[in-house]
Every structure is written in C-alpha cells, then in structure tokens.
Write a protein that holds these residues in place. Structure first.
Motif, PDB file in Angstrom:
ATOM      1  N   GLY A 295      47.383 116.948 -53.063  1.00 38.71           N
ATOM      2  CA  GLY A 295      47.165 115.572 -53.206  1.00 38.71           C
ATOM      3  C   GLY A 295      48.415 115.255 -54.000  1.00 38.71           C
ATOM      4  N   GLY A 296      48.706 115.790 -54.909  1.00 39.43           N
ATOM      5  CA  GLY A 296      50.322 115.839 -56.164  1.00 39.43           C
ATOM      6  C   GLY A 296      49.273 115.641 -57.503  1.00 39.43           C
ATOM      7  N   THR A 297      50.645 114.709 -58.135  1.00 43.27           N
ATOM      8  CA  THR A 297      50.384 114.725 -59.258  1.00 43.27           C
ATOM      9  C   THR A 297      50.725 113.230 -59.014  1.00 43.27           C
ATOM     10  OG1 THR A 297      52.339 114.351 -60.007  1.00 43.27           O
ATOM     11  CG2 THR A 297      51.511 116.310 -60.553  1.00 43.27           C
ATOM     12  N   GLY A 298      49.471 112.663 -60.596  1.00 49.87           N
ATOM     13  CA  GLY A 298      50.028 110.670 -60.556  1.00 49.87           C
ATOM     14  C   GLY A 298      50.385 110.197 -61.450  1.00 49.87           C
ATOM     15  N   PHE A 299      52.232 111.259 -61.454  1.00 46.41           N
ATOM     16  CA  PHE A 299      53.031 110.433 -62.209  1.00 46.41           C
ATOM     17  C   PHE A 299      54.765 110.758 -61.575  1.00 46.41           C
ATOM     18  CE2 PHE A 299      51.813 114.339 -64.240  1.00 46.41           C
ATOM     19  CZ  PHE A 299      53.208 115.379 -64.529  1.00 46.41           C
ATOM     20  N   ASN A 300      55.633 110.268 -62.103  1.00 43.21           N
ATOM     21  CA  ASN A 300      56.906 110.746 -61.816  1.00 43.21           C
ATOM     22  C   ASN A 300      57.354 111.013 -62.672  1.00 43.21           C
ATOM     23  OD1 ASN A 300      56.662 110.237 -58.951  1.00 43.21           O
ATOM     24  ND2 ASN A 300      57.362 108.937 -58.803  1.00 43.21           N
ATOM     25  N   LEU A 301      59.006 112.125 -63.144  1.00 38.98           N
ATOM     26  CA  LEU A 301      59.515 112.404 -64.099  1.00 38.98           C
ATOM     27  C   LEU A 301      60.603 112.627 -64.093  1.00 38.98           C
ATOM     28  CD1 LEU A 301      59.109 113.751 -66.854  1.00 38.98           C
ATOM     29  CD2 LEU A 301      58.921 115.943 -66.039  1.00 38.98           C
ATOM     30  N   ASN A 302      61.161 111.936 -65.198  1.00 37.31           N
ATOM     31  CA  ASN A 302      62.763 111.576 -64.597  1.00 37.31           C
ATOM     32  C   ASN A 302      63.817 112.306 -65.652  1.00 37.31           C
ATOM     33  OD1 ASN A 302      64.115 110.352 -62.277  1.00 37.31           O
ATOM     34  ND2 ASN A 302      64.957 108.788 -63.624  1.00 37.31           N
ATOM     35  N   LEU A 303      64.236 113.315 -65.269  1.00 39.61           N
ATOM     36  CA  LEU A 303      65.351 114.313 -66.275  1.00 39.61           C
ATOM     37  C   LEU A 303      66.566 113.807 -66.326  1.00 39.61           C
ATOM     38  CD1 LEU A 303      63.302 117.777 -65.642  1.00 39.61           C
ATOM     39  CD2 LEU A 303      62.668 116.648 -67.134  1.00 39.61           C
ATOM     40  N   PHE A 304      67.013 113.213 -66.496  1.00 45.89           N
ATOM     41  CA  PHE A 304      68.435 112.518 -67.088  1.00 45.89           C
ATOM     42  C   PHE A 304      69.037 114.012 -67.020  1.00 45.89           C
ATOM     43  CE2 PHE A 304      72.445 111.491 -69.016  1.00 45.89           C
ATOM     44  CZ  PHE A 304      72.649 109.577 -68.271  1.00 45.89           C
ATOM     45  N   PRO A 305      70.193 114.148 -65.962  1.00 46.28           N
ATOM     46  CA  PRO A 305      70.633 113.529 -65.103  1.00 46.28           C
ATOM     47  C   PRO A 305      70.879 113.099 -63.337  1.00 46.28           C
ATOM     48  CG  PRO A 305      72.817 114.731 -65.539  1.00 46.28           C
ATOM     49  CD  PRO A 305      71.441 115.524 -66.388  1.00 46.28           C
ATOM     50  N   ASN A 306      70.197 114.765 -63.402  1.00 44.76           N
ATOM     51  CA  ASN A 306      70.058 114.293 -61.962  1.00 44.76           C
ATOM     52  C   ASN A 306      69.022 115.181 -61.182  1.00 44.76           C
ATOM     53  OD1 ASN A 306      69.749 117.519 -62.582  1.00 44.76           O
ATOM     54  ND2 ASN A 306      71.273 118.195 -61.009  1.00 44.76           N
ATOM     55  N   VAL A 307      67.557 115.175 -62.127  1.00 43.96           N
ATOM     56  CA  VAL A 307      66.308 115.710 -61.019  1.00 43.96           C
ATOM     57  C   VAL A 307      65.407 114.908 -61.153  1.00 43.96           C
ATOM     58  CG1 VAL A 307      65.957 117.348 -62.781  1.00 43.96           C
ATOM     59  CG2 VAL A 307      65.345 117.796 -60.615  1.00 43.96           C
ATOM     60  N   ALA A 308      64.146 114.788 -60.700  1.00 43.50           N
ATOM     61  CA  ALA A 308      62.690 113.970 -60.504  1.00 43.50           C
ATOM     62  C   ALA A 308      61.789 115.205 -60.236  1.00 43.50           C
ATOM     63  CB  ALA A 308      63.101 112.705 -60.175  1.00 43.50           C
ATOM     64  N   CYS A 309      60.761 115.668 -60.878  1.00 46.08           N
ATOM     65  CA  CYS A 309      59.472 116.214 -60.444  1.00 46.08           C
ATOM     66  C   CYS A 309      58.861 114.897 -59.840  1.00 46.08           C
ATOM     67  CB  CYS A 309      58.881 116.998 -61.389  1.00 46.08           C
ATOM     68  SG  CYS A 309      59.837 117.821 -62.058  1.00 46.08           S
ATOM     69  N   SER A 310      58.652 114.546 -58.318  1.00 43.11           N
ATOM     70  CA  SER A 310      58.331 113.316 -58.427  1.00 43.11           C
ATOM     71  C   SER A 310      56.941 113.440 -57.459  1.00 43.11           C
ATOM     72  CB  SER A 310      58.807 112.462 -57.115  1.00 43.11           C
ATOM     73  OG  SER A 310      58.757 111.184 -56.773  1.00 43.11           O
ATOM     74  N   MET A 311      55.921 113.619 -57.947  1.00 42.50           N
ATOM     75  CA  MET A 311      54.534 113.379 -57.521  1.00 42.50           C
ATOM     76  C   MET A 311      54.246 114.788 -56.992  1.00 42.50           C
ATOM     77  SD  MET A 311      52.933 109.492 -55.991  1.00 42.50           S
ATOM     78  CE  MET A 311      51.452 110.278 -55.463  1.00 42.50           C
ATOM     79  N   ALA A 312      54.640 115.103 -56.035  1.00 43.61           N
ATOM     80  CA  ALA A 312      54.486 116.260 -54.979  1.00 43.61           C
ATOM     81  C   ALA A 312      55.845 116.887 -54.753  1.00 43.61           C
ATOM     82  CB  ALA A 312      53.711 115.817 -54.406  1.00 43.61           C
ATOM     83  N   PHE A 313      56.636 116.775 -55.137  1.00 44.03           N
ATOM     84  CA  PHE A 313      58.353 116.619 -55.042  1.00 44.03           C
ATOM     85  C   PHE A 313      59.426 117.432 -55.848  1.00 44.03           C
ATOM     86  CE2 PHE A 313      58.492 112.704 -53.934  1.00 44.03           C
ATOM     87  CZ  PHE A 313      59.943 112.370 -53.968  1.00 44.03           C
ATOM     88  N   PHE A 314      60.295 118.335 -55.954  1.00 41.97           N
ATOM     89  CA  PHE A 314      61.100 117.583 -56.723  1.00 41.97           C
ATOM     90  C   PHE A 314      62.556 117.092 -55.243  1.00 41.97           C
ATOM     91  CE2 PHE A 314      60.999 121.988 -57.406  1.00 41.97           C
ATOM     92  CZ  PHE A 314      59.881 121.945 -59.012  1.00 41.97           C
ATOM     93  N   ARG A 315      62.822 115.746 -56.211  1.00 43.59           N
ATOM     94  CA  ARG A 315      63.921 115.114 -55.502  1.00 43.59           C
ATOM     95  C   ARG A 315      65.500 115.023 -56.853  1.00 43.59           C
ATOM     96  NH1 ARG A 315      62.965 108.837 -55.993  1.00 43.59           N
ATOM     97  NH2 ARG A 315      63.091 108.987 -53.397  1.00 43.59           N
TER      98      ARG A 315
END
Length: 421
Positions: A295-315
């Motif tokens: 089901g993925g994590t309960g959070f979104n992590l933003n790493l400046f400047p270009n990537v996010a660990c967003s619940m269950a995927f990399f953006r």
C-alpha cells in the motif's frame, strides 16, 4: 508570446517568507540562472541502483539541461558521464537504458570505456603526436549514493551527499521499507511533459491542500475504507522543513514505519492478496509485512531540487525550459518478491499515477493552469502563507499542519540561498 519581465527587482527581493514573485515561473533569465546556480550546484538525483543491475548497465538522464549517462563499470562502480563526445560534441548514447561494453560516437567512431576513458580513435596516425587519449575522457561528474539513490553534481566543493541530505536520510530509509525485506526495484517508468515551470511541480509534492479538490474523482473511485484513510486534510499529519530545501509531508502517520503495527487488521482491499500469499507458503508475519508494504508509505518526501519519494513511487522532474517540464513517474516493486504483491503494487500505481489513472491528468492540468494564470496581471505574487502562524520548531527544522505550505517555503528559501550565493 512576449518575454516576461521581472520588473527589475533584484533576485533577493523575489522571495519573501510568505510569498514569491510570479516571475519565478515566467522569467527566462531566472531559468538560465537556475540551471547554473541550482542544478550545477546541488546534488541532483539521476538513478536508482536497481536500474543498473550489472556491469555495463546504463541509463541516460539529465542534470539540469545537460545530458548524462549513468553507467556501472566492470568493477561495479557507478559513473555519471556527460553524454558528449570529446571530439566534435555528438552524443555517444541515445538509448534510454540498456547494457553495453563501451560507448562509441556514431559520428567519427571515437570509443570510450564504461568509466569514460577514451580507448580508441579511427586512423590515429592522422593525429601524429598531437592527441593524448588520456586528456580526453568523457567528463565525469562527482557521484555518490545513499540507500540505493544515486546523485551527481558538477560542484566538487559541495558537502558530501549524506551531509546534504541531513534529516531526510531517515525518511529515505523509511521509504525503502516498501521492499518488505526484499530490495526495492524500479519496475519501469512513464514520462510526460506539461507546459509549466519546474517549480510548480516541485510545490505539488508537499501540497495536501489540493488533494480533496483536484482528486475528487480519484477518491470517488475508492472503497469506503481507503477513502476514509485518504481523508487526511485536517487530520493529525504534518509537513516538516528538513533543511537544504528538503521537506516531508506526512499524510497518514500510522503508515510512517511499515515495520510497525503489523498486528492491525488487514485492509479490506488487501484481504484477497493476503490469502494468496498464505497459500504460497508465506508465514503470517511476512504476509502482513508484504501487504502493508504494497500500500505504500504514509508520506511524501521532497528532495530539492528534482526528486520525490512519493508514497509508492519516485517522481523525477526535468526542467526543459522556463515554460516546460518533463516528469518521470517510476513505479517500484519488491525485487524477488511475490509476483502477486508486485502486480498489486503496479495496479495501484496505474490507478493514480499511470497515464490512464486518476491523479496524473488532474495534477498536470492544474499545473498548466498555474502557468497560464501566471501570465495574467503585472508584478503579482504567489502566496505561500498557509499554516505559517501555526508553525513550530522541531528537532530537524520547522513543521506545520498537513495542509501547511511549509515544504514550499523551505524549497524557496533554499532557492533564494543558492540564487544569491
């Protein structure tokens, strides 16, 4: 379209505590400065280790607007190389990913080893003594990794990656628990572009305020139990500034650590999966760990400047121009994990992030509207003051409620620091 104007404001006057000037979305000069002062001066995410499974594995990517090759050599070392032949500047690799023994320029045949060293040139006699191959390797960027996440930088003076990540490291560690004991693996990605500035998407990852409005159709497609879980605006979650422009948005606090609370009832939507895993012979503790990870994590992590660990995927965001951005959504699975669990993760990814899902089209239309609206009016500001009165000091930085714009304020303060350095 007329070139936008920043009304001659100095860069240091474009960011305030509670707002930023609209020219940050529209000014081509600022965009050019960002490529030099931010994307050349930060640790920029380029790959996950699973994308380079063996010697010779590579992928092409970008650091700012500069094309690079991320490759694993025969000694298992990862290199990030500028994708440019040292002879006449042609790219030496055009495939998005693959496996190779070397890189050969298609224009004049200069060949390079996996570590970027120049190995051979056709008809070397024509150069006489005026070509020293040791002087012309592919340019190599400084490269470091943390928990499978690979970053590169042009800046040899920047702090080590772990120091740069700071408190964000513990959130990366928590995110990687989605492997449920198996290694995390990128299972493919889809890419799309939207006509808007890169910072519009950067803001979105820690923006809970929009979720029940923009994603109303998605919420309507869910079972009642899942819909209640995702009704987090106004809940006990929070957004925290982690320093260096990084931030985390915790939407569902009970899903921060996926190794905890394994005795709680399995959600209705995963009951069938749990039964299948039991039938395959998995012990009950592992069944619950896998189901919880799916089901993925309960959070979104933003790493400046270009990537996010967003619940269950990399953006991953890729600036194209001041008015265009490319987004990579990378689905993640359990490397060697149960096929049924990985299939369930992919179906969840498709439901929201996929090109035919509910979330991505809604988000991208909103981003496009922001860019369009930024062309209206003169000398106006983007407000980032939500949750500011209630912010509190934390061990790692500052935090506000789950719908606060704390993460955006963190990113823009880092933007200001780098742009005025």
């Amino acid at each position: 379209m007329n070139a936008p104007i920043n009304f001659h404001r100095p860069v240091q006057d474009l960011v305030r505590e509670d707002r930023v000037h609209t020219s940050l979305y529209t000014d081509p000069l600022l965009f050019e400065q960002e490529m030099e002062r931010i994307f050349r001066k930060c640790w920029v995410w380029v790959a996950h280790a699973s994308e380079l499974p063996e010697a010779g594995s590579y992928k092409t990517h970008w650091v700012g607007q500069e094309p690079v090759i991320v490759v694993r050599d025969r000694k298992q070392q990862v290199h990030v190389l500028l994708n440019r032949c040292r002879h006449r500047a042609a790219t030496v690799c055009e495939h998005k990913k693959g496996k190779t023994a070397s890189f050969v320029c298609p224009y004049h045949g200069w060949s390079y080893a996996l570590d970027g060293s120049l190995r051979g040139v056709p008809h070397p006699e024509s150069y006489g003594e005026c070509l020293d191959k040791g002087e012309f390797p592919l340019v190599s960027l400084r490269t470091e990794s943390y928990n499978g996440m690979i970053f590169a930088t042009f800046d040899d003076q920047i702090a080590p990656l772990e120091e740069w990540l700071g408190p964000a490291r513990k959130w990366i560690d928590l995110f990687m628990k989605q492997g449920a004991g198996y290694p995390v693996k990128v299972a493919g990605e889809h890419r799309f572009k939207f006509p808007g500035n890169w910072k519009i998407q950067l803001e979105n990852t820690t923006d809970a305020y929009h979720f029940p409005l923009i994603h109303k159709s998605f919420l309507g497609s869910l079972d009642a139990q899942t819909a209640r879980m995702l009704d987090f605006v106004g809940g006990p979650g929070y957004v925290e500034d982690l320093g260096k422009g990084h931030s985390v948005m915790v939407m569902i606090p009970e899903l921060i650590d996926l190794d905890e609370k394994l005795d709680e009832p399995i959600p209705e939507r995963f009951v069938e999966l749990a039964e299948q895993l039991r039938a395959e012979g998995h012990e009950e503790p592992q069944v619950r760990r896998i189901v919880r990870a799916v089901g993925g994590t309960g959070f979104n992590l933003n790493l400046f400047p270009n990537v996010a660990c967003s619940m269950a995927f990399f953006r991953v965001l890729q600036p194209v121009s001041v008015r265009e951005t490319e987004i990579h959504h990378a689905a993640i699975v359990m490397d060697g994990g149960p096929a049924a669990a990985n299939q369930a993760r992919l179906r969840l990814h498709e439901h929201f992030q996929g090109p035919m899902g509910f979330g991505t089209p809604d988000d991208s239309e909103a981003w496009e509207r922001v860019q369009k609206g930024a062309g209206a009016g003169r000398d106006l500001w983007i407000l980032l003051n939500r949750g500011l009165p209630g912010e509190r000091v934390t061990e790692d930085g500052r935090a506000g409620d789950v719908s606060a714009e704390t993460g955006m304020r963190a990113a823009y303060q880092q933007w200001l620091k780098l742009m005025t350095a």
